[in-house]
Design an enzyme around this catalytic site. Structure first.
Site, mmCIF file in Angstrom:
data_model
loop_
_atom_site.group_PDB
_atom_site.id
_atom_site.type_symbol
_atom_site.label_atom_id
_atom_site.label_comp_id
_atom_site.label_asym_id
_atom_site.label_seq_id
_atom_site.Cartn_x
_atom_site.Cartn_y
_atom_site.Cartn_z
ATOM 1 N N LEU B 58 40.371 13.753 -11.613
ATOM 2 C CA LEU B 58 40.587 12.368 -12.052
ATOM 3 C C LEU B 58 41.087 11.466 -10.921
ATOM 4 O O LEU B 58 42.262 11.130 -10.849
ATOM 5 C CB LEU B 58 41.567 12.340 -13.226
ATOM 6 C CG LEU B 58 40.874 12.380 -14.593
ATOM 7 C CD1 LEU B 58 40.141 13.706 -14.782
ATOM 8 C CD2 LEU B 58 41.862 12.182 -15.715
ATOM 9 N N ALA B 59 40.171 11.071 -10.066
ATOM 10 C CA ALA B 59 40.545 10.245 -8.916
ATOM 11 C C ALA B 59 39.338 9.397 -8.525
ATOM 12 O O ALA B 59 38.407 9.892 -7.890
ATOM 13 C CB ALA B 59 40.998 11.121 -7.762
ATOM 14 N N GLU B 60 39.355 8.142 -8.934
ATOM 15 C CA GLU B 60 38.171 7.297 -8.730
ATOM 16 C C GLU B 60 37.898 7.018 -7.257
ATOM 17 O O GLU B 60 36.742 6.949 -6.832
ATOM 18 C CB GLU B 60 38.318 5.977 -9.496
ATOM 19 C CG GLU B 60 38.143 6.118 -11.009
ATOM 20 C CD GLU B 60 39.369 6.673 -11.720
ATOM 21 O OE1 GLU B 60 40.431 6.781 -11.085
ATOM 22 O OE2 GLU B 60 39.253 7.014 -12.914
ATOM 23 N N ASP B 84 35.075 0.271 -17.145
ATOM 24 C CA ASP B 84 35.244 -0.860 -16.233
ATOM 25 C C ASP B 84 36.625 -0.957 -15.601
ATOM 26 O O ASP B 84 36.782 -1.127 -14.407
ATOM 27 C CB ASP B 84 34.944 -2.160 -16.996
ATOM 28 C CG ASP B 84 35.418 -2.084 -18.444
ATOM 29 O OD1 ASP B 84 36.590 -1.761 -18.669
ATOM 30 O OD2 ASP B 84 34.592 -2.315 -19.348
ATOM 31 N N PHE B 86 38.723 1.167 -14.904
ATOM 32 C CA PHE B 86 39.122 2.290 -14.050
ATOM 33 C C PHE B 86 38.509 2.202 -12.651
ATOM 34 O O PHE B 86 38.654 3.108 -11.844
ATOM 35 C CB PHE B 86 38.724 3.641 -14.672
ATOM 36 C CG PHE B 86 39.240 3.883 -16.061
ATOM 37 C CD1 PHE B 86 40.203 3.054 -16.635
ATOM 38 C CD2 PHE B 86 38.767 4.957 -16.804
ATOM 39 C CE1 PHE B 86 40.676 3.287 -17.924
ATOM 40 C CE2 PHE B 86 39.240 5.195 -18.089
ATOM 41 C CZ PHE B 86 40.190 4.359 -18.659
ATOM 42 N N TYR B 88 39.165 -0.012 -10.335
ATOM 43 C CA TYR B 88 40.010 -0.579 -9.280
ATOM 44 C C TYR B 88 40.586 0.438 -8.298
ATOM 45 O O TYR B 88 40.702 0.130 -7.113
ATOM 46 C CB TYR B 88 41.104 -1.467 -9.890
ATOM 47 C CG TYR B 88 40.511 -2.492 -10.836
ATOM 48 C CD1 TYR B 88 39.612 -3.454 -10.369
ATOM 49 C CD2 TYR B 88 40.776 -2.470 -12.202
ATOM 50 C CE1 TYR B 88 39.021 -4.368 -11.228
ATOM 51 C CE2 TYR B 88 40.192 -3.382 -13.071
ATOM 52 C CZ TYR B 88 39.311 -4.327 -12.585
ATOM 53 O OH TYR B 88 38.723 -5.220 -13.436
ATOM 54 N N PRO B 89 40.950 1.648 -8.713
ATOM 55 C CA PRO B 89 41.395 2.612 -7.695
ATOM 56 C C PRO B 89 40.310 2.913 -6.656
ATOM 57 O O PRO B 89 40.611 3.362 -5.554
ATOM 58 C CB PRO B 89 41.723 3.871 -8.526
ATOM 59 C CG PRO B 89 42.014 3.354 -9.891
ATOM 60 C CD PRO B 89 41.091 2.178 -10.074
ATOM 61 N N HIS B 129 39.900 -1.160 -21.090
ATOM 62 C CA HIS B 129 38.626 -0.561 -21.496
ATOM 63 C C HIS B 129 37.554 -1.599 -21.835
ATOM 64 O O HIS B 129 36.532 -1.254 -22.420
ATOM 65 C CB HIS B 129 38.815 0.349 -22.718
ATOM 66 C CG HIS B 129 39.518 1.634 -22.435
ATOM 67 N ND1 HIS B 129 40.839 1.697 -22.078
ATOM 68 C CD2 HIS B 129 39.084 2.919 -22.473
ATOM 69 C CE1 HIS B 129 41.191 2.968 -21.908
ATOM 70 N NE2 HIS B 129 40.145 3.726 -22.148
#
Lengths: 373, 335
Positions: B58-60, B84, B86, B88-89, B129
């Site tokens: 779990l690491a965009e 959507d 998620f 930004y990381p 979300h």
């Protein structure tokens, strides 16, 4: 209360690291690592010495070029020659390097053209070299971002069943970045053949390593399930041996490794920096006694290899390289007026094409005005 | 022709791209056994293997950053961003690396990534979300940005995006995932290029420009306006970067009136760019200043408030009235 990282008895100042060549040039034997140096005969030792002298000379030349207004900026590697040459000479041609901006010694090992080394710093090009020509991505300025690229490259090499290794170079400052920590998670989960080579040069611009970490940087990797080594980064033989061992581990399917090379940035962060504002001059004097080139010279002398002929040959190689870099810099062609529009996309882009067309007309309008009068 | 849902159409397009090119890999969260939280990658891992449909930690930022490394080695990664909000990381990797590497290496390194982003609101979701972050990416040179509005486009454009040697942000309107439509799975060859807009409904009085989920709403608005004797031309932009100005300009020259609608907030949004560009390009054809019907300049609101935030049929028709100089909600308001 002392500032973070300034406790002289803290774990960061612990000198327990892998060392095969003491600061006075004494060769320290190691049952674990000596087998990785079996091919290092007198000629090869002299070769490592030449590499380090040449990259230090190139580094000085580039600093001079910046002072003379020929380069916009330069990030010196002074003091980190052993970490970069030792690890750089351990790599195979088909390995792929993802580095920060300070690894010009590694780029030298990869065979970079000396003019390409400075293009980006002269501001003539967005990047220096063709990554596929020397299997090294162009310097990464966003701190730590390249560690993910190396991990992804390594994952892909594994998909391909290839035994090439990806090597990520970064500094102590980068270890605070999320990307570096995410890279270690991915590398471990996918057992990617990637080597994380961290040059702990003690300073991230003005911030001491103690601000980034309260324990040894090398102690972090095992928490991710990644084997880790702490090595004297001013010892070219230790850097070479440990890097070879870690690369071999990756090649035979062992997955990632982490190396912390403990070294020192003797110069400023870049030519725009002034270290006298934040660090003690005594610290630099202390590290000069551990100079990476002096200690290899001491070993070569002790073995009777550093004669006048070698000294002269190496000095000549360094001066020739510096002259080649200087000539390449001074004679570099200026970019064309519309070159900034090139390579934004691989395929036509009507909005950008129109902007370029309008700007071209604007430039032409000066010429038209001159002819009009 | 097969009738299928929007979501199945994307799945079909992904499957075809993977069959056609062994260098296509998909990486994202929960995309393997689960088939993605929206089931867009349903069964793909079973059929293509875990090395081509990769469940990521779990690491965009790492999903994008490792995809960059794979692209260095010749792969064509498709990255799924789960929602959507998620993305930004991963913003730094997209903006500083993915978008710029081709430029920074003078064309030597290509980044043929496709970044799939379920976007927009209207599904009563929890916070983070329901966002519409497309303008951050249309502002970034080096990226191509598309938003699909129907199952046929969903199937063909995903394949075009994967085939593109430039990085593509592919925005999927999640509230339309269950909309059904006829899909010709083999339409790729004759398909409209990815960077072209389409006149969705022809008309003569007002040009109504939109993309994604609001295309359907705009069609409904055009039908309602027709009952009222107003002919609205609806344009589905499809490509948000580059914008297909020639299609929009041809329409505005004909109608003289422009309404742009999107879910994203107004300030600095695509509506501003389109209104300014069309004003520059065809000022003397305009009968009225362009009007923007958009989301409010607020963080995305809680589910029970989103109906006030999202443009709907009535708000769009109110905008149509404004460009026609008819009585509307702002009539009599001093600026």
């Amino acid at each position: 209360m002392s500032l973070p990282g300034t406790d002289p008895t803290g774990p960061l100042n612990d000198e327990s690291y892998i060392q095969l060549l003491a600061p006075d040039g004494t060769r320290i034997t190691s049952a674990e690592f000596d087998p990785w140096l079996e091919d290092i005969d007198g000629d090869r030792l002299a070769g490592l010495y030449e590499d380090m002298v040449v990259v230090r000379r190139l580094d000085q030349e580039a600093t001079a070029l910046q002072r003379q207004g020929e380069l916009a900026l330069w990030p010196p590697l002074l003091g980190q020659e052993a970490a970069q040459i030792g690890s750089g000479r351990a790599l195979r041609k088909d390995d792929f390097v993802f580095s920060s901006y300070r690894e010009n010694g590694v780029a030298y090992c990869r065979g970079v053209d000396l003019t390409d080394m400075i293009r980006v710093w002269r501001g003539n090009r967005p990047s220096g070299w063709d990554p596929y020509e020397i299997n090294m991505a162009t310097p990464q300025v966003i701190i730590g971002a390249q560690t993910l690229h190396a991990t992804g490259y390594a994952m892909a090499a594994k998909f391909d069943g290839d035994d090439a290794v990806a090597v990520a170079y970064f500094g102590d400052g980068a270890t605070s970045q999320g990307d570096v920590n995410e890279a270690m998670v991915f590398a471990a989960s996918f057992q990617a053949p990637v080597l994380f080579f961290c040059q702990n040069n003690q300073w991230a611009i003005s911030e001491p390593v103690g601000l980034q970490a309260q324990g040894k940087l090398s102690d972090r990797a095992p928490g991710f399930g990644i084997p880790s080594y702490r090595v004297d980064g001013n010892d070219v033989l230790a850097c070479l041996a440990v890097t070879r061992k870690a690369l071999d581990h990756a090649r035979i399917g062992g997955g990632p490794s982490f190396i912390e090379a403990v070294t020192y940035r003797m110069g400023p962060h870049t030519t725009a920096d002034d270290p006298t504002r934040y660090r003690d001059a005594n610290e630099l004097e202390d590290w000069k006694r551990r100079d990476p080139i002096d200690r290899l010279a001491a070993l070569l002398s002790a073995e009777g290899l550093l004669d006048e002929a070698l000294r002269q040959r190496v000095q000549q190689a360094a001066d020739d390289a510096a002259a080649e870099m200087r000539a390449g810099c001074i004679n570099m062609a200026e970019p064309g007026d519309l070159e900034l529009f090139e390579n934004v996309y691989t395929a036509p882009h009507p909005v950008l094409a129109r902007q370029r067309q309008h700007y071209e007309r604007y430039l032409d309008s000066f010429e038209a005005a001159e002819w009009g009068h | 022709m097969t009738t299928m849902t929007f979501g199945r159409a994307i799945n079909t397009g992904l499957r075809k791209a993977m069959e056609n090119d062994p260098r296509v890999v998909i990486i994202g969260e929960d995309i393997g056994a689960l088939g993605g939280v929206f089931r867009i990658t349903d069964e793909l891992q079973k059929d293509f293997g875990a090395h081509r449909v990769i469940d990521a930690p779990l690491a965009e930022s790492a999903i994008l950053g490792t995809a960059v490394g794979m692209a260095y080695r010749g792969y064509r990664p498709v990255c799924e961003i789960q929602f959507d909000g998620f993305i930004y990381p991963a913003f730094d990797q997209i903006v500083s690396q993915v978008a710029k590497l081709h430029y920074r290496t003078r064309g030597r390194v290509r980044m043929p990534l496709t970044i799939r982003v379920p976007f927009g609101g209207g599904i009563g979701a929890a916070e983070h979300h329901s966002e519409s972050p497309e303008a951050y990416f249309t502002h970034t040179s080096g990226l191509r940005v598309v938003a699909v509005s129907n199952p046929q486009d969903a199937c063909t454009v995903i394949q075009q995006a994967i085939a593109s040697d430039d990085p593509v942000l592919y925005f999927e309107p999640k509230r339309r995932y269950h909309t059904k439509g006829d899909v010709d799975e083999n339409a790729l060859e004759d398909a409209l290029p990815m960077d072209r807009a389409r006149v969705e409904v022809p008309g003569t009085d007002v040009t109504l420009v939109t993309y994604g989920a609001l295309v359907q709403t705009a069609r409904e608005a055009a039908r309602a306006a027709e009952d009222d004797g107003v002919s609205v031309e609806v344009i589905d932009l499809r490509s948000l970067s580059p914008l297909d100005y020639s299609t929009v300009e041809a329409s505005v020259r004909k109608t003289g009136r422009l309404v742009v609608t999107h879910e994203a907030a107004r300030t600095g949004g695509l509506g501003a760019e389109i209104a300014a560009s069309l004003t520059e390009r065809c000022f003397y054809y305009l009968e009225h200043a362009p009007v923007r019907i958009t989301g409010m300049d607020i963080p995305y609101p809680p589910a029970k408030m989103e109906r006030h935030h999202l443009p709907d049929l009535d708000r769009i028709l109110d905008g149509v009235d404004r460009v026609l100089g008819r009585p509307n909600s702002l009539t009599g308001l001093e600026d």
